[in-house]
Design an enzyme around this catalytic site. Structure first.
Site, mmCIF file in Angstrom:
data_model
loop_
_atom_site.group_PDB
_atom_site.id
_atom_site.type_symbol
_atom_site.label_atom_id
_atom_site.label_comp_id
_atom_site.label_asym_id
_atom_site.label_seq_id
_atom_site.Cartn_x
_atom_site.Cartn_y
_atom_site.Cartn_z
ATOM 1 N N CYS A 70 0.836 -1.184 0.000
ATOM 2 C CA CYS A 70 0.000 0.000 0.000
ATOM 3 C C CYS A 70 0.879 1.245 0.000
ATOM 4 C CB CYS A 70 -0.918 0.017 1.216
ATOM 5 S SG CYS A 70 -1.919 1.494 1.337
ATOM 6 N N LEU A 71 0.818 2.045 -1.055
ATOM 7 C CA LEU A 71 1.655 3.231 -1.170
ATOM 8 C C LEU A 71 0.835 4.499 -1.187
ATOM 9 C CD1 LEU A 71 4.221 1.983 -3.836
ATOM 10 C CD2 LEU A 71 4.557 2.222 -1.392
#
Length: 93
Positions: A87-88
């Site tokens: 998750c960025l």
């Protein structure tokens, strides 16, 4: 992809290639899709572990973050358990 973006991508890939990581480039022409295998840190619980990370750099790199995912199981709050995707969202903001 602009010339400056491509140069930046090539520079970053060369840095990875010169490191102690195992780098496997999937397309030698575009060089935007590759995997990295790395070992767990010495003298830690992960010392004998190996992790494979799949990376896809978008054409807008470095202005748009890469897609990154673990090929093997890893448990971490910022990693989707079923797909291994990192998750960025925070970086993208």
């Amino acid at each position: 992809m602009s010339i400056s973006n491509k140069k930046r991508m090539e520079k970053d890939i060369v840095k990875l290639h010169m490191s102690n990581y195992q780098l496997h480039i999937k397309d030698n022409i575009k060089m935007n899709e590759f995997s990295i295998v790395f070992k767990g840190p010495k003298e830690s619980l992960y010392e004998n572990g190996y992790w494979k990370v799949e990376v896809l750099l978008p054409d807008e790199y470095p202005f748009k973050s890469p897609s990154i995912g673990f090929a093997n199981k890893i448990f971490h709050p910022n990693i989707e358990e079923s797909s291994g995707t990192v998750c960025l969202d925070v970086i993208n903001q």
